[in-house]
Design a protein around this motif. Structure first.
Motif, PDB file in Angstrom:
ATOM      1  N   PHE A   1      49.905  53.132  50.380  1.00 51.75           N
ATOM      2  CA  PHE A   1      50.134  54.028  49.243  1.00 51.75           C
ATOM      3  C   PHE A   1      49.773  55.469  49.605  1.00 51.75           C
ATOM      4  N   VAL A   2      48.672  55.646  50.312  1.00 45.13           N
ATOM      5  CA  VAL A   2      48.243  56.990  50.698  1.00 45.13           C
ATOM      6  C   VAL A   2      49.246  57.603  51.673  1.00 45.13           C
ATOM      7  N   ASP A   3      49.652  56.833  52.676  1.00 41.84           N
ATOM      8  CA  ASP A   3      50.582  57.341  53.689  1.00 41.84           C
ATOM      9  C   ASP A   3      51.915  57.762  53.072  1.00 41.84           C
ATOM     10  N   ALA A   4      52.348  57.038  52.033  1.00 39.03           N
ATOM     11  CA  ALA A   4      53.628  57.339  51.398  1.00 39.03           C
ATOM     12  C   ALA A   4      53.521  58.456  50.367  1.00 39.03           C
ATOM     13  N   GLY A   5      52.306  58.897  50.057  1.00 41.64           N
ATOM     14  CA  GLY A   5      52.138  59.897  49.010  1.00 41.64           C
ATOM     15  C   GLY A   5      52.578  59.372  47.662  1.00 41.64           C
ATOM     16  N   ALA A   6      52.274  58.096  47.392  1.00 43.38           N
ATOM     17  CA  ALA A   6      52.783  57.436  46.192  1.00 43.38           C
ATOM     18  C   ALA A   6      51.909  57.636  44.964  1.00 43.38           C
ATOM     19  N   ALA A   7      50.736  58.233  45.124  1.00 46.38           N
ATOM     20  CA  ALA A   7      49.829  58.362  43.983  1.00 46.38           C
ATOM     21  C   ALA A   7      48.932  59.576  44.155  1.00 46.38           C
ATOM     22  N   ASP A   8      48.480  60.105  43.028  1.00 42.45           N
ATOM     23  CA  ASP A   8      47.481  61.169  43.057  1.00 42.45           C
ATOM     24  C   ASP A   8      46.086  60.588  43.260  1.00 42.45           C
ATOM     25  N   LEU A   9      45.876  59.377  42.736  1.00 50.68           N
ATOM     26  CA  LEU A   9      44.656  58.620  42.979  1.00 50.68           C
ATOM     27  C   LEU A   9      45.045  57.178  43.294  1.00 50.68           C
ATOM     28  N   VAL A  10      44.261  56.531  44.157  1.00 56.91           N
ATOM     29  CA  VAL A  10      44.415  55.094  44.353  1.00 56.91           C
ATOM     30  C   VAL A  10      43.147  54.418  43.859  1.00 56.91           C
ATOM     31  N   GLN A  11      43.333  53.346  43.087  1.00 61.48           N
ATOM     32  CA  GLN A  11      42.164  52.571  42.726  1.00 61.48           C
ATOM     33  C   GLN A  11      41.801  51.654  43.891  1.00 61.48           C
TER      34      GLN A  11
ATOM     35  N   GLY B   1      41.075  64.139  53.398  1.00 59.82           N
ATOM     36  CA  GLY B   1      42.037  65.002  54.060  1.00 59.82           C
ATOM     37  C   GLY B   1      43.477  64.773  53.651  1.00 59.82           C
ATOM     38  N   THR B   2      43.705  63.952  52.618  1.00 59.97           N
ATOM     39  CA  THR B   2      45.064  63.703  52.133  1.00 59.97           C
ATOM     40  C   THR B   2      45.227  64.321  50.744  1.00 59.97           C
ATOM     41  N   ASN B   3      46.399  64.158  50.167  1.00 59.65           N
ATOM     42  CA  ASN B   3      46.648  64.624  48.794  1.00 59.65           C
ATOM     43  C   ASN B   3      46.367  63.541  47.764  1.00 59.65           C
ATOM     44  N   THR B   4      45.691  62.484  48.194  1.00 60.11           N
ATOM     45  CA  THR B   4      45.355  61.371  47.312  1.00 60.11           C
ATOM     46  C   THR B   4      43.848  61.217  47.235  1.00 60.11           C
ATOM     47  N   GLU B   5      43.332  61.120  46.003  1.00 59.17           N
ATOM     48  CA  GLU B   5      41.900  60.922  45.811  1.00 59.17           C
ATOM     49  C   GLU B   5      41.598  59.439  45.643  1.00 59.17           C
ATOM     50  N   ALA B   6      40.341  59.091  45.873  1.00 66.48           N
ATOM     51  CA  ALA B   6      39.919  57.698  45.788  1.00 66.48           C
ATOM     52  C   ALA B   6      39.118  57.448  44.516  1.00 66.48           C
ATOM     53  N   TYR B   7      39.578  56.497  43.749  1.00 62.20           N
ATOM     54  CA  TYR B   7      38.868  56.021  42.569  1.00 62.20           C
ATOM     55  C   TYR B   7      38.268  54.668  42.924  1.00 62.20           C
ATOM     56  N   LEU B   8      36.952  54.611  43.057  1.00 64.90           N
ATOM     57  CA  LEU B   8      36.281  53.361  43.391  1.00 64.90           C
ATOM     58  C   LEU B   8      36.171  52.539  42.107  1.00 64.90           C
ATOM     59  N   GLY B   9      37.057  51.567  41.976  1.00 65.67           N
ATOM     60  CA  GLY B   9      37.161  50.820  40.740  1.00 65.67           C
ATOM     61  C   GLY B   9      36.522  49.447  40.803  1.00 65.67           C
ATOM     62  N   GLY B  10      37.296  48.448  40.410  1.00 61.83           N
ATOM     63  CA  GLY B  10      36.775  47.095  40.324  1.00 61.83           C
ATOM     64  C   GLY B  10      37.285  46.436  39.068  1.00 61.83           C
ATOM     65  N   THR B  11      36.414  45.720  38.389  1.00 60.19           N
ATOM     66  CA  THR B  11      36.853  44.962  37.224  1.00 60.19           C
ATOM     67  C   THR B  11      35.711  44.741  36.249  1.00 60.19           C
ATOM     68  N   CYS B  12      36.084  44.573  34.986  1.00 58.15           N
ATOM     69  CA  CYS B  12      35.103  44.213  33.973  1.00 58.15           C
ATOM     70  C   CYS B  12      34.502  42.841  34.253  1.00 58.15           C
ATOM     71  N   ASN B  13      35.184  42.042  35.064  1.00 61.48           N
ATOM     72  CA  ASN B  13      34.786  40.659  35.309  1.00 61.48           C
ATOM     73  C   ASN B  13      33.863  40.538  36.524  1.00 61.48           C
ATOM     74  N   GLU B  14      32.996  41.539  36.729  1.00 61.26           N
ATOM     75  CA  GLU B  14      32.012  41.469  37.809  1.00 61.26           C
ATOM     76  C   GLU B  14      30.637  41.161  37.222  1.00 61.26           C
ATOM     77  N   THR B  15      29.582  41.536  37.933  1.00 62.00           N
ATOM     78  CA  THR B  15      28.214  41.280  37.486  1.00 62.00           C
ATOM     79  C   THR B  15      27.377  42.541  37.648  1.00 62.00           C
ATOM     80  N   ALA B  16      26.168  42.515  37.111  1.00 60.10           N
ATOM     81  CA  ALA B  16      25.259  43.646  37.278  1.00 60.10           C
ATOM     82  C   ALA B  16      24.954  43.879  38.748  1.00 60.10           C
ATOM     83  N   THR B  17      24.824  42.805  39.513  1.00 62.96           N
ATOM     84  CA  THR B  17      24.504  42.923  40.942  1.00 62.96           C
ATOM     85  C   THR B  17      25.625  43.607  41.703  1.00 62.96           C
ATOM     86  N   SER B  18      26.872  43.186  41.465  1.00 65.75           N
ATOM     87  CA  SER B  18      27.982  43.804  42.196  1.00 65.75           C
ATOM     88  C   SER B  18      28.215  45.236  41.728  1.00 65.75           C
TER      89      SER B  18
END
Length: 437
Positions: free
Chosen positions: A319-329, A350-367
């Motif tokens: 996705f980053v290489d193709a410039g397909a998004a402004d942010l990738v989750q 160094g790209t035109n894409t930012e990183a959104y460190l996401g995940g899921t509501c279905n995780e735990t306090a530890t993760s």
């Protein structure tokens, strides 16, 4: 410090696993659950309790590193691994995984985590949830063995300079998209509210439902926000805009709708996650490039965020290489080892894409706490408040973990500076010259 044992206990995740395909096909709500039969393999119901596998890595001195295996809410959708069943996978962790790790030096986090990535059972990779949880436990064990923070262990492994301020946290509202959004505004959350626009009904027959909601968000942010509060809106539409309009996505009708979204959000900025679900990675990239080009050519300032079909490290890179998004989750449970999430964030540098460190509501306090250290170590653009859909708890966990870690690192730096000054004074008094002179 050697790893002596690996234990695994079944437990609960912070939310539920949902059959996304069944929901998108029109499954009706029945209170909190859904009516009808599931259509995705592995599901016994359209909504079922989320599961976690709690992993303990015990070291020779008796200390324990912890991590939790968990999978995303919409398992089995968009190219993801199948539904995670903790009881089914517990013997894998206490068997082959434990055998691969026992006797290793806990301080060698990256080597140990990579060993689990390479492990195969009957020629198949381990489920992403296993690699995710075990790597968290290995990270925790390494930090304990080294007497440092998980942020520092990751920074050393990934060769990064950790952030000195908390990463902007993205709150998720769940279906309670009004009350929870107001909570976020009152608390000054920098990115909000996710919104969970996962059906045509919520989007509205002509997209009007989303426009009304965004306009309401802007109004309430102005009314309830403190002076100087400038949040960034982020709404996940789960491909429903694509379902409404269809291709081509750079045509005037689609671009005009995104301009209407931008206007509704004013004076605040807004970004849209998952505008369409094209059915494969290649088709998704092509569709998002088409939309992004159309928005840019028209001067419409609504960044788009990749989610569907952007699951693995290789997917993020594509996705980053193709410039397909402004942010990738970077959807942490889908990447396997937690260090791979860090690498995905770094790939955006160094790209035109930012990183959104996401995940899921279905995780735990530890993760969730483990991911806070990934965010700090890589200086991600934003990170998700998780687990659960109640907002407050997940926001507290992630925000407080980052603040505590930053404070600890600052205290350690101050002690190091004081020790160095004391040593220099001592050398001067004794007539010796320090190494820094």
């Amino acid at each position: 410090m050697e790893i002596e044992a690996i234990d695994a206990t079944t437990g609960y995740a912070g939310f539920f696993a949902d059959d996304q395909r069944a929901i998108k096909r029109g499954a009706k709500r029945d209170g909190f659950v859904y009516e009808g039969e599931p259509v995705t393999d592995g599901f016994e119901a359209i909504r079922q309790a989320g599961e976690a596998l709690l992993v303990d890595v015990e070291l020779a001195d008796g200390t324990v590193g912890r991590g939790d295996c968990a999978a995303v809410q919409y398992s089995g959708a968009g190219g993801r691994d199948p539904l995670f069943r903790a009881e089914e996978y517990a013997p894998v962790v206490t068997g082959p995984v434990a055998d691969a790790l026992r006797g290793r030096d806990a301080r060698r986090f990256l080597e140990n985590a990579e060993a689990i990535e390479r492990l195969r059972i009957d020629g198949e990779k381990l489920h992403t949830a296993i690699r995710y949880g075990v790597s968290q436990a290995l990270l925790s064990a390494a930090a304990r063995a080294e007497g440092t923070t998980r942020t520092d262990v990751l920074a050393d492994a990934l060769e990064t300079e950790p952030a000195s301020d908390p990463i902007p946290v993205f709150g998720q509202s769940g279906d309670d998209r009004y009350a929870n959004a107001e909570k976020m505004i009152v608390k000054g959350v920098p990115v909000l509210p996710h919104g969970l626009i996962n059906s045509a009904e919520k989007l509205g027959p002509d997209g009007g439902g989303l426009l009304e909601y965004v306009a309401w968000l802007a109004e309430r942010a102005l009314e309830l926000g403190s002076e100087g509060y400038e949040p960034r809106f982020h709404v996940d539409v789960y491909g429903t805009i694509g379902d409404l309009f269809g291709r081509p996505y750079d045509r005037a009708e689609v671009v005009d709708y995104f301009y209407a979204i931008e206007e509704a959000a004013a004076p605040f900025s807004i970004q849209i996650e998952g505008p369409m679900d094209a059915g494969s990675r290649e088709a998704q990239i092509e569709a998002m490039v088409e939309l992004r080009d159309g928005l840019r050519d028209a001067g419409v300032d609504v960044p788009i965020v990749a989610d569907e079909w952007c699951n693995t490290l290789a997917d993020v890179q594509a996705f980053v290489d193709a410039g397909a998004a402004d942010l990738v989750q970077v959807k942490t449970p889908d990447l396997g080892g937690i260090h791979r999430s860090g690498r995905a964030v770094r790939y955006c540098e160094g790209t035109n894409t930012e990183a959104y460190l996401g995940g899921t509501c279905n995780e735990t306090a530890t993760s969730a706490r483990a991911c806070a250290h990934v965010a700090l170590a890589t200086d991600a653009a934003q990170t998700l408040a998780k687990p659960g859909m109640g907002f407050d708890e997940g926001y507290m966990l992630v925000e407080n973990e980052m603040r505590r870690t930053i404070a600890r690192r600052e205290r350690a730096a101050e002690r190091t500076s004081t020790d160095a000054e004391t040593g220099a004074e001592s050398d001067s008094e004794s007539g010796e010259v320090s190494a820094d002179d």
